[in-house]
Design a protein around this motif. Structure first.
Motif, short mmCIF file in Angstrom:
data_model
loop_
_atom_site.label_atom_id
_atom_site.label_comp_id
_atom_site.label_asym_id
_atom_site.label_seq_id
_atom_site.Cartn_x
_atom_site.Cartn_y
_atom_site.Cartn_z
N PHE A 206 0.83 -1.10 -0.20
CA PHE A 206 0.15 -0.09 -0.17
C PHE A 206 0.51 1.55 -0.20
O PHE A 206 0.57 2.50 -0.32
N LEU A 207 2.41 1.05 0.31
CA LEU A 207 2.69 2.41 0.58
C LEU A 207 4.02 2.68 -0.60
O LEU A 207 4.46 3.98 -0.98
N ILE A 208 4.75 1.66 -1.21
CA ILE A 208 5.62 2.01 -2.25
C ILE A 208 5.25 0.99 -3.58
O ILE A 208 4.46 -0.34 -3.70
N ASP A 211 5.54 7.27 -5.84
CA ASP A 211 5.10 8.01 -6.77
C ASP A 211 4.05 7.08 -8.02
O ASP A 211 3.62 7.75 -9.02
N LEU A 212 3.37 5.80 -7.80
CA LEU A 212 2.51 5.04 -7.91
C LEU A 212 1.41 5.27 -7.71
O LEU A 212 0.91 5.34 -6.55
N PRO A 213 0.43 5.76 -8.57
CA PRO A 213 -1.06 6.29 -7.55
C PRO A 213 -1.49 5.44 -7.06
O PRO A 213 -1.20 3.98 -7.34
N LEU A 214 -2.31 5.67 -6.25
CA LEU A 214 -3.04 4.82 -5.38
C LEU A 214 -4.24 3.81 -6.25
O LEU A 214 -3.10 2.77 -5.92
N SER A 215 -4.29 4.64 -7.01
CA SER A 215 -5.46 3.61 -7.85
C SER A 215 -4.92 2.51 -8.68
O SER A 215 -5.41 1.59 -8.89
N GLN A 216 -3.63 3.21 -8.94
CA GLN A 216 -2.71 2.15 -9.45
C GLN A 216 -2.12 0.60 -8.89
O GLN A 216 -2.39 -0.70 -8.89
N LEU A 218 -2.88 -0.30 -6.23
CA LEU A 218 -3.76 -1.04 -5.84
C LEU A 218 -4.64 -2.09 -6.44
O LEU A 218 -4.53 -3.14 -6.61
N ARG A 219 -4.30 -1.59 -8.23
CA ARG A 219 -5.38 -2.47 -9.06
C ARG A 219 -3.42 -2.96 -9.37
O ARG A 219 -3.77 -4.52 -9.80
N ARG A 220 -2.54 -2.86 -9.42
CA ARG A 220 -1.44 -3.78 -10.53
C ARG A 220 -0.43 -4.45 -9.16
O ARG A 220 0.36 -5.11 -9.61
N LEU A 221 -0.82 -3.45 -7.68
CA LEU A 221 0.53 -4.18 -6.84
C LEU A 221 -0.22 -5.08 -5.89
O LEU A 221 0.19 -6.26 -5.59
N VAL A 222 -1.15 -4.40 -4.90
CA VAL A 222 -2.11 -4.59 -4.26
C VAL A 222 -3.37 -5.94 -4.52
O VAL A 222 -2.64 -6.99 -3.92
N LEU A 223 -3.35 -6.01 -5.57
CA LEU A 223 -4.93 -6.65 -5.87
C LEU A 223 -4.57 -8.48 -6.13
O LEU A 223 -4.15 -9.17 -5.37
#
Length: 547
Positions: A206-208, A211-216, A218-223
């Motif tokens: 959720f933090l690194i 420079d990555l927008p939160l929406s991206q 969540l979609r590209r990393l967290v998910l």
């Protein structure tokens, strides 16, 4: 992958020398792995294996937790079961010990690949596997016996490594991140304490990178990481939801209740038992700050110091975030190692995978001037690690000279003699054996009581288990033996490994017409087996030999 050697003038050495050095290195690695294999197969039997190995033979007829006492998460038991089914020609213990060797190969291979992938340095890639292969705690019971102590480490390392690579390179390939989540969940499914590796990665998702927008993010990393973790943990969730009380009674209730109470009253039977905070600290010191782990910590610290002084300007934005994630995972794992009571050396093995990974990350953050200062120190550390481990791996090489003397072979041989002794007494067909050493009758294809499938682990805590918790366990204490044996009489008792705990069983055998057999087929580090055989009703006690 080959090592690059240069002469003082800076010119590359002729390729035959490089080829010879690389060949010699691979030869040494092969010899070390042979020594590791021989040490695993020749390592003396441990009581912990009576907990972890029997389910491999019993899960076809029984269910873990509901029918069998098992005080750990299930993935290691399921893995031993799978290998046992895939390799039916191997003995039960041999298949389990082979699984540990395969775990070692995965651990060493993952460590080498991640080091190479992060740095493209053969020296750094070599440092990781060597630091783990030579760690004293991993060359002892923690990494040699067929338990769940080693098995979480390769999966935790893979999870941390894949996550770090993805964040550093900004390559959020869903498959890579999904695999990282799956690997971390598998580690936690092998050993509950390995969940300590998860929070750092979960929070970092959720933090690194910043420079990555939160929406991206969540979609590209967290998910993908979260989905991988969910898939890897599905069996655990299923057990927790479908058999909540049963599952947590074994995983949490045992370790926080009767296990602690037993050791508090019986601490004198285990010299050096770490029950207090100072004792745990001393134990941690003996694992982390000696030999190869101390050298690995030194190299990681030196790498950090040199990287801080480095003038490298083009450090990837995600590198420090990934490094802090790994560092946080190591800290959390180290802190949680002090939570279980009493402490044992295997509880402190988890952080060892983080030290070479941190060294690789700091190496990547350094410029060439800093790396040139680090490489000599790393080479000296590798040589010292090799010296520390040579005697233990040498014992493994020596054991390879006579595979018939492997512990796996001796256990299988003793089991065969046990079956033969019962066959000569016309008892092998039924073959129900009461013992706290269940591996021997199971190796022999004989039956055991489910109450003793975990060896003495359930039996010895019976007096310390409150009735509400106990109803979740398939267990029998000393006071339960008469009723158990009268309902389903054993054909034989196998004792001789713990005079105190076995005393009620021996008394029952003597008082109910069982005759001590002239049996010399089983010896291990805990004693020489004593076999008590049931006599036919008309034979009285004259058919056997009392002693």
């Amino acid at each position: 992958m080959s090592l690059s050697f240069a002469n003082p003038s800076g010119k590359e050495r002729p390729w035959p020398l490089r080829s010879l050095a690389t060949s010699a290195l691979w030869l040494l690695m092969g010899i070390a792995l042979l020594g590791l294999f021989g040490r695993i197969m020749g390592y003396e039997l441990r009581r912990d294996e009576f907990m972890f190995v029997p389910p491999a033979a019993l899960l076809g007829d029984y269910t873990l937790y509901r029918d069998l006492f098992y005080n750990h998460v299930p993935y290691s038991a399921w893995l031993f079961r799978i290998i046992h089914l895939l390799l039916p020609w191997l003995s039960l213990l041999a298949a389990a010990r082979l699984t540990i060797f395969l775990g070692w190969l995965l651990l060493l291979g993952a460590s080498g690949w991640i080091g190479w992938r992060l740095t493209r340095s053969a020296l750094v890639a070599l440092f990781g596997p060597v630091s783990l292969l030579t760690a004293e705690v991993l060359l002892g019971q923690t990494g040699m016996a067929a338990t769940n102590n080693l098995l979480p480490l390769p999966f935790a390392l893979i999870g941390l490594g894949l996550f770090a690579i993805a964040v550093i390179e900004g390559d959020f390939a869903p498959g890579k991140l999904f695999a990282a989540g799956v690997a971390l969940s598998i580690a936690a499914g092998m050993k509950a304490s390995a969940i300590a590796f998860v929070p750092a990665v979960a929070i970092a998702s959720f933090l690194i990178p910043r420079d990555l927008p939160l929406s991206q993010r969540l979609r590209r990393l967290v998910l993908p990481v979260g989905l991988g973790g969910l898939v890897g943990a599905l069996p655990l969730f299923w057990l927790a939801l479908s058999s909540t009380e049963l599952f947590f009674a074994h995983i949490a209730g045992y370790h926080s209740g009767p296990h602690v109470a037993y050791w508090q009253e019986n601490a004198a039977t285990e010299p050096g038992l770490a029950l207090s905070a100072p004792a745990k600290l001393q134990l941690a010191y003996s694992v982390w700050l000696v030999g190869a782990p101390l050298l690995a910590i030194f190299i990681a610290a030196l790498s950090w110091v040199l990287s801080k002084a480095s003038r490298q300007a083009d450090i990837e934005p995600g590198l420090w975030g990934a490094t802090m994630t790994v560092f946080a995972a190591v800290l959390v794992t180290a802190a949680l190692a002090f939570v279980p009571t009493p402490g044992f050396p295997q509880y402190y093995a988890g952080p060892l995978i983080g030290f070479p990974l941190l060294a690789a990350l700091f190496y990547r953050a350094s410029d060439e001037a800093a790396r040139s200062k680090l490489r000599p120190a790393m080479i000296v550390a590798l040589v010292m690690m090799a010296v520390f481990s040579a005697p233990r791996l040498g014992i493994g090489l020596n054991d390879l000279r006579d595979p018939d003397r492997f512990t796996t072979a001796r256990v299988a041989g003793g089991a065969a003699e046990l079956r033969q002794a019962l066959a000569e007494a016309d008892l092998a067909d039924a073959g129900l054996v009461a013992t706290f050493s269940p591996l021997y009758p199971l190796e022999a294809g004989l039956r055991i009581y489910p109450e003793f499938s975990a060896g003495l682990f359930a039996y010895r805590v019976a007096p310390y288990t409150d009735p509400e918790l106990r109803r979740n366990y398939v267990m029998a204490g000393a006071q339960d033996l008469p009723a158990l044996f009268e309902t389903n009489p054993p054909d034989a008792f196998l004792t001789g490994f713990d005079d105190t705990l076995e005393a009620p069983m021996i008394d029952y055998a003597r008082n109910h017409g069982y005759v001590e057999s002239d049996f010399d087929g089983i010896r291990d580090r805990y004693g020489k087996a004593v076999l008590w055989l049931r006599q036919p009703p008309a034979g009285g006690t004259e058919t056997g030999e009392n002693s």
